[in-house]
Design an enzyme around this catalytic site. Structure first.
Site, PDB file in Angstrom:
ATOM      1  N   SER A  23       0.821  -1.221   0.000  1.00 61.83           N
ATOM      2  CA  SER A  23       0.000   0.000   0.000  1.00 61.83           C
ATOM      3  C   SER A  23       0.850   1.263   0.000  1.00 61.83           C
ATOM      4  O   SER A  23       0.321   2.367  -0.058  1.00 61.83           O
ATOM      5  CB  SER A  23      -0.928  -0.002   1.218  1.00 61.83           C
ATOM      6  OG  SER A  23      -0.186  -0.197   2.402  1.00 61.83           O
ATOM      7  N   ASN A 110      -2.721  -2.170  13.072  1.00 58.34           N
ATOM      8  CA  ASN A 110      -4.183  -2.020  13.015  1.00 58.34           C
ATOM      9  C   ASN A 110      -4.661  -0.765  13.750  1.00 58.34           C
ATOM     10  O   ASN A 110      -5.495  -0.025  13.240  1.00 58.34           O
ATOM     11  CB  ASN A 110      -4.862  -3.263  13.583  1.00 58.34           C
ATOM     12  CG  ASN A 110      -4.481  -4.511  12.804  1.00 58.34           C
ATOM     13  OD1 ASN A 110      -3.852  -4.404  11.747  1.00 58.34           O
ATOM     14  ND2 ASN A 110      -4.848  -5.671  13.310  1.00 58.34           N
ATOM     15  N   THR A 155     -39.118  25.405 -13.153  1.00 54.27           N
ATOM     16  CA  THR A 155     -39.439  24.081 -12.610  1.00 54.27           C
ATOM     17  C   THR A 155     -39.633  23.200 -13.838  1.00 54.27           C
ATOM     18  O   THR A 155     -40.123  23.678 -14.875  1.00 54.27           O
ATOM     19  CB  THR A 155     -40.723  24.079 -11.747  1.00 54.27           C
ATOM     20  OG1 THR A 155     -41.821  24.448 -12.566  1.00 54.27           O
ATOM     21  CG2 THR A 155     -40.615  25.043 -10.571  1.00 54.27           C
ATOM     22  N   HIS A 156     -39.215  21.965 -13.726  1.00 54.72           N
ATOM     23  CA  HIS A 156     -39.228  21.053 -14.885  1.00 54.72           C
ATOM     24  C   HIS A 156     -38.435  21.631 -16.055  1.00 54.72           C
ATOM     25  O   HIS A 156     -38.715  21.304 -17.213  1.00 54.72           O
ATOM     26  CB  HIS A 156     -40.657  20.741 -15.342  1.00 54.72           C
ATOM     27  CG  HIS A 156     -41.584  20.368 -14.228  1.00 54.72           C
ATOM     28  ND1 HIS A 156     -41.818  19.076 -13.851  1.00 54.72           N
ATOM     29  CD2 HIS A 156     -42.311  21.142 -13.383  1.00 54.72           C
ATOM     30  CE1 HIS A 156     -42.668  19.059 -12.827  1.00 54.72           C
ATOM     31  NE2 HIS A 156     -42.977  20.300 -12.514  1.00 54.72           N
ATOM     32  N   SER A 277     -11.989  24.371 -29.131  1.00 55.49           N
ATOM     33  CA  SER A 277     -12.076  23.115 -29.867  1.00 55.49           C
ATOM     34  C   SER A 277     -10.843  22.983 -30.755  1.00 55.49           C
ATOM     35  O   SER A 277     -10.336  23.970 -31.284  1.00 55.49           O
ATOM     36  CB  SER A 277     -13.346  23.127 -30.717  1.00 55.49           C
ATOM     37  OG  SER A 277     -13.221  22.212 -31.789  1.00 55.49           O
ATOM     38  N   LYS A 283     -15.638  27.620 -31.318  1.00 57.44           N
ATOM     39  CA  LYS A 283     -16.148  27.069 -30.057  1.00 57.44           C
ATOM     40  C   LYS A 283     -15.492  27.669 -28.816  1.00 57.44           C
ATOM     41  O   LYS A 283     -14.327  28.000 -28.797  1.00 57.44           O
ATOM     42  CB  LYS A 283     -15.929  25.545 -30.014  1.00 57.44           C
ATOM     43  CG  LYS A 283     -16.732  24.734 -30.991  1.00 57.44           C
ATOM     44  CD  LYS A 283     -18.241  24.866 -30.801  1.00 57.44           C
ATOM     45  CE  LYS A 283     -18.735  24.342 -29.461  1.00 57.44           C
ATOM     46  NZ  LYS A 283     -18.583  22.880 -29.341  1.00 57.44           N
ATOM     47  N   ASN A 285     -15.920  26.337 -24.831  1.00 59.01           N
ATOM     48  CA  ASN A 285     -16.607  25.277 -24.096  1.00 59.01           C
ATOM     49  C   ASN A 285     -16.440  25.394 -22.577  1.00 59.01           C
ATOM     50  O   ASN A 285     -15.365  25.761 -22.104  1.00 59.01           O
ATOM     51  CB  ASN A 285     -16.069  23.906 -24.542  1.00 59.01           C
ATOM     52  CG  ASN A 285     -16.374  23.634 -26.007  1.00 59.01           C
ATOM     53  OD1 ASN A 285     -17.409  24.062 -26.528  1.00 59.01           O
ATOM     54  ND2 ASN A 285     -15.461  22.953 -26.684  1.00 59.01           N
ATOM     55  N   GLU A 290     -18.546  20.936 -17.043  1.00 60.57           N
ATOM     56  CA  GLU A 290     -18.897  19.578 -17.482  1.00 60.57           C
ATOM     57  C   GLU A 290     -18.203  18.523 -16.621  1.00 60.57           C
ATOM     58  O   GLU A 290     -18.796  17.505 -16.263  1.00 60.57           O
ATOM     59  CB  GLU A 290     -18.504  19.379 -18.948  1.00 60.57           C
ATOM     60  CG  GLU A 290     -19.353  20.205 -19.913  1.00 60.57           C
ATOM     61  CD  GLU A 290     -18.727  20.240 -21.290  1.00 60.57           C
ATOM     62  OE1 GLU A 290     -18.865  19.246 -22.024  1.00 60.57           O
ATOM     63  OE2 GLU A 290     -18.076  21.239 -21.640  1.00 60.57           O
ATOM     64  N   TYR A 317      -9.926  -6.367  12.637  1.00 58.08           N
ATOM     65  CA  TYR A 317      -9.254  -5.883  11.435  1.00 58.08           C
ATOM     66  C   TYR A 317      -9.234  -6.955  10.357  1.00 58.08           C
ATOM     67  O   TYR A 317      -8.984  -8.136  10.612  1.00 58.08           O
ATOM     68  CB  TYR A 317      -7.806  -5.447  11.753  1.00 58.08           C
ATOM     69  CG  TYR A 317      -7.103  -4.971  10.496  1.00 58.08           C
ATOM     70  CD1 TYR A 317      -7.276  -3.673  10.034  1.00 58.08           C
ATOM     71  CD2 TYR A 317      -6.334  -5.835   9.720  1.00 58.08           C
ATOM     72  CE1 TYR A 317      -6.682  -3.243   8.854  1.00 58.08           C
ATOM     73  CE2 TYR A 317      -5.736  -5.411   8.536  1.00 58.08           C
ATOM     74  CZ  TYR A 317      -5.918  -4.111   8.114  1.00 58.08           C
ATOM     75  OH  TYR A 317      -5.354  -3.688   6.944  1.00 58.08           O
ATOM     76  N   GLN A 322      -7.887  -1.956   3.961  1.00 56.28           N
ATOM     77  CA  GLN A 322      -6.905  -1.165   3.224  1.00 56.28           C
ATOM     78  C   GLN A 322      -7.546  -0.464   2.018  1.00 56.28           C
ATOM     79  O   GLN A 322      -7.029   0.527   1.516  1.00 56.28           O
ATOM     80  CB  GLN A 322      -5.769  -2.084   2.757  1.00 56.28           C
ATOM     81  CG  GLN A 322      -4.672  -1.400   1.997  1.00 56.28           C
ATOM     82  CD  GLN A 322      -3.460  -2.304   1.850  1.00 56.28           C
ATOM     83  OE1 GLN A 322      -2.818  -2.680   2.808  1.00 56.28           O
ATOM     84  NE2 GLN A 322      -3.154  -2.673   0.616  1.00 56.28           N
ATOM     85  N   LYS A 325      -8.539   3.697   1.574  1.00 59.09           N
ATOM     86  CA  LYS A 325      -7.723   4.889   1.380  1.00 59.09           C
ATOM     87  C   LYS A 325      -7.811   5.512  -0.012  1.00 59.09           C
ATOM     88  O   LYS A 325      -7.996   6.720  -0.155  1.00 59.09           O
ATOM     89  CB  LYS A 325      -6.268   4.574   1.734  1.00 59.09           C
ATOM     90  CG  LYS A 325      -6.048   4.646   3.243  1.00 59.09           C
ATOM     91  CD  LYS A 325      -4.728   4.099   3.678  1.00 59.09           C
ATOM     92  CE  LYS A 325      -4.752   2.615   3.917  1.00 59.09           C
ATOM     93  NZ  LYS A 325      -5.804   2.102   4.798  1.00 59.09           N
TER      94      LYS A 325
HETATM   95  N1  ARG Z   1      -1.943  -1.245   4.962  1.00 58.32           N
HETATM   96  C1  ARG Z   1      -2.841  -1.624   5.987  1.00 58.32           C
HETATM   97  C2  ARG Z   1      -4.185  -0.887   5.839  1.00 58.32           C
HETATM   98  O1  ARG Z   1      -4.194   0.048   5.155  1.00 58.32           O
HETATM   99  C3  ARG Z   1      -2.256  -1.289   7.330  1.00 58.32           C
HETATM  100  C4  ARG Z   1      -2.678  -2.228   8.407  1.00 58.32           C
HETATM  101  C5  ARG Z   1      -2.096  -3.554   8.137  1.00 58.32           C
HETATM  102  N2  ARG Z   1      -2.392  -4.476   9.164  1.00 58.32           N
HETATM  103  C6  ARG Z   1      -2.154  -5.786   9.005  1.00 58.32           C
HETATM  104  N3  ARG Z   1      -2.448  -6.546   9.967  1.00 58.32           N
HETATM  105  N4  ARG Z   1      -1.676  -6.256   7.870  1.00 58.32           N
HETATM  106  O2  ARG Z   1      -5.177  -1.279   6.381  1.00 58.32           O
END
Ligand code: ARG
Length: 464
Positions: A23, A110, A155-156, A277, A283, A285, A290, A317, A322, A325
Site C-alpha cells: 500500500s 491495526n 421548474t421542470h 475546440s 467554439k 466550451n 462539465e 481488522y 486497506q 484509502k
Molecule cells: N496497509 C494496511 C491498511 O491500510 C495497514 C494495516 C495492516 N495491518 C495488518 N495486519 N496487515 O489497512
C-alpha cells in the site's frame, strides 16, 4: 525484510504477494500523520515506564528527523517497504539504531493505521470546508453585485416565475453551507483516538490510551478495542459528505453549461476558465462545469464501493480495510479541485442580464400574480387559477396578447394589466426567504452572517 519474518521460514514473500498487497504507493500520503502518531506512542511508552527516558529521546529525535526529511521531500521510503508504517519504522531504526526495535511495543499496524487516517481526516475535512467557504464567498460577492438583475426561475426546466439572480446564486450557497456543516459534524464524530487498541484487544503492558489521545489532540479515546480497529464509519461518512458536495457541484455545473449555451445566453466565461475546440474555431466550451458534473459519477462509485467493502466484514481488522484509502484520497482531491476551479470560474464569469430579463419578462410569468390578485379580491384560488389558465389558453390559441384579454375580463381589467409589466412580477415575491428584492436583501445579510460563523469552533483551525 518483512515485519513478520520470525514466524516464517526462510522462504521470501512471493513477488506476486507483494505486488498485490503493498500500500506504500498510496498510503505514504499518511507519512506525516504516521510520525505524529508514533511520537505520541513513544511518549506514552515512556510515561508508562516501558521505555527509558533516554531511549524515548533517541526515538523522538529520530522521528523529528524523519518528519524533517518528509517535509523537505527527501526520499524516506524504499520500494521494498510494504506500507507507510513499515517505511517509517525502518527509517527511524536506521537513524536511531537498535532502540528502533522498541518503537512498535504495544502497538499494531491495526490501531496505527486507524490513528493515522483519523488524524489525516480531521485535517483534510477542514481543508475542504475552507475551499467551500471560498466558493460561498464568491457566490455572495456575485449576489451582492447582481443588484436587481433577475432571470426566469424554472421548474421542470420550464420557465416558471422570475427570481432575482442573487437569489438563484445563494440557493447554491445554502446547499454548500449544509455541506460545510456536515463535514464539521463528521469531523466531530471521528475525533476519537484508536491508539492503544493494539491488534484488536488492547495490551498487557500498562499503556494509557487516554494519555496518547490527549497528546494527539483527540477529543476522546476508543471505548472498545475491537470497534477501534474495525471502524471505518468515519471514512464512509466523509465519503458521503464529499459525494454530496460532488452532487451539488454537478448541479451547479449543469446550470453553468446551460447558461453558457447560445439558447440560454445568460453567462459568458472568462477565456482563462473556458476551453476551445481543436477543430471548430468558433467554439468556447465550459469544460470545468462539465467535469464538475461528470466527475461526480466517480465519487458516487467511491462511496458505494467502500460501503460494499465494509459490508459483511467480521470483527476485527481485515485487510479489506486497506481499500478505504484510495477512494477517500481521490474523493478529497476531486472535490477540492472541483470547488477551486468552479470558484475561479464563477469569480470571473460575466452575466448577460439583458438576456436574463428578456427571458423572464414574458407576461405568462405573471400568471400566478393575476390569480393571487383575484384571491385578494375574494375569489377562491382554485377558481382564480381556472380563470387565468383559460386566459393563457385563449392567448396562445388566438395569438392575442394576454394583456388585452386581462383588460377585457370582467373580474380583472386595467389595474390587473399592470401586473404583466416587465420587471413587476419579481418585486411581488415579498415573503421571507422569497425571490424578490426585500427578502433577498435580508437573506444576503443572513448568509453573510452564517458564513462568518460557520468555521468557528475549530480552535487552532479557525478560518483564516
Ligand atoms: N496497509 C494496511 C491498511 O491500510 C495497514 C494495516 C495492516 N495491518 C495488518 N495486519 N496487515 O489497512
Amino acid at each position: 525484510m518483512t515485519l513478520w519474518q520470525g514466524r516464517f521460514g526462510t522462504e521470501a514473500p512471493a513477488d506476486e504477494l507483494l505486488a498485490y498487497t503493498v500500500s506504500l504507493p498510496f498510503d505514504q500520503r499518511l507519512a506525516a500523520d504516521d510520525v505524529t502518531g508514533s511520537r505520541a506512542h513513544v511518549r506514552g511508552l515512556a510515561a508508562a515506564g516501558i521505555l527509558s527516558h533516554e531511549d524515548a529521546q533517541i526515538l523522538l529525535a529520530a522521528l523529528d528527523r524523519v518528519a524533517a526529511e518528509l517535509a523537505a521531500g527527501s526520499p524516506v521510503f524504499k520500494p521494498a517497504d510494504e506500507d507507510v508504517h513499515t517505511g517509517v519504522e525502518r527509517r527511524v531504526t536506521e537513524i536511531a539504531g537498535e532502540v528502533g526495535a522498541r518503537l512498535h511495543t504495544g502497538r499494531s499496524r491495526n490501531d496505527q493505521i486507524a490513528t493515522d487516517l483519523r488524524l489525516f481526516a480531521k485535517r483534510e475535512l477542514v481543508v475542504v470546508a475552507r475551499r467551500i467557504q471560498d466558493l460561498q464567498q464568491v457566490l455572495l460577492d456575485r449576489a451582492r453585485a447582481a443588484e436587481d438583475a433577475y432571470l426566469p426561475g424554472y421548474t421542470h426546466l420550464q420557465r416558471a416565475q422570475p427570481v432575482l439572480l442573487a437569489h438563484h446564486l445563494l440557493a447554491h450557497g445554502w446547499a454548500l453551507a449544509r455541506d460545510v456543516d456536515r463535514l464539521l459534524d463528521t469531523r466531530r464524530r471521528l475525533d476519537v483516538s484508536p491508539l492503544g487498541a493494539g491488534a484488536l484487544a488492547g495490551s498487557s503492558l500498562p499503556l494509557e490510551p487516554d494519555l496518547v489521545a490527549a497528546e494527539l489532540g483527540f477529543a476522546a479515546r476508543f471505548e472498545n478495542s475491537l470497534d477501534a480497529v474495525s471502524d471505518r464509519d468515519f471514512v464512509a461518512e466523509a465519503l458521503f459528505d464529499l459525494t454530496l458536495i460532488g452532487v451539488h457541484l454537478s448541479r451547479l455545473g449543469e446550470e453553468i453549461v446551460l447558461w453558457c449555451t447560445e439558447e440560454f445566453g445568460f453567462m459568458h466565461l472568462a477565456d482563462a476558465y473556458a476551453t476551445g475546440s481543436s477543430m471548430l474555431p468558433q467554439k468556447k466550451n465550459p469544460d470545468i462545469a462539465e467535469l464538475a458534473r461528470g466527475r461526480c459519477g466517480r465519487l458516487i462509485g467511491h462511496l458505494t464501493g467502500l460501503l460494499a467493502t465494509l459490508k459483511g466484514l467480521p470483527l476485527a481488522y481485515n485487510r479489506d480495510l486497506q481499500e478505504d484509502k484510495e477512494p477517500f484520497f481521490d474523493a478529497l482531491d476531486q472535490v477540492v479541485g472541483g470547488v477551486v476551479a468552479l470558484t475561479g470560474l464563477l469569480a470571473t464569469a460575466t452575466w448577460d442580464t439583458a438576456r436574463m430579463r428578456e427571458a423572464a419578462d414574458t407576461p405568462f410569468a405573471s400568471a400566478v400574480d393575476l390569480a393571487e390578485w383575484l384571491v385578494e379580491r375574494g375569489m377562491p384560488f382554485r377558481q382564480a387559477h381556472t380563470v387565468v389558465g383559460a386566459l393563457v389558453h385563449d392567448a396562445l390559441e388566438r395569438h392575442v396578447p394576454l394583456a388585452e384579454l386581462v383588460e377585457a375580463h370582467p373580474s380583472l381589467g386595467a389595474e390587473a394589466v399592470e401586473l404583466l409589466a416587465p420587471g413587476v412580477a419579481v418585486t411581488r415575491r415579498t415573503t421571507p426567504g422569497g425571490a424578490g428584492p426585500g427578502p433577498v436583501a435580508i437573506q444576503m445579510e443572513r448568509f453573510a452572517h452564517h458564513l462568518g460563523q460557520q468555521l468557528t469552533g475549530l480552535g487552532g483551525d479557525a478560518p483564516s
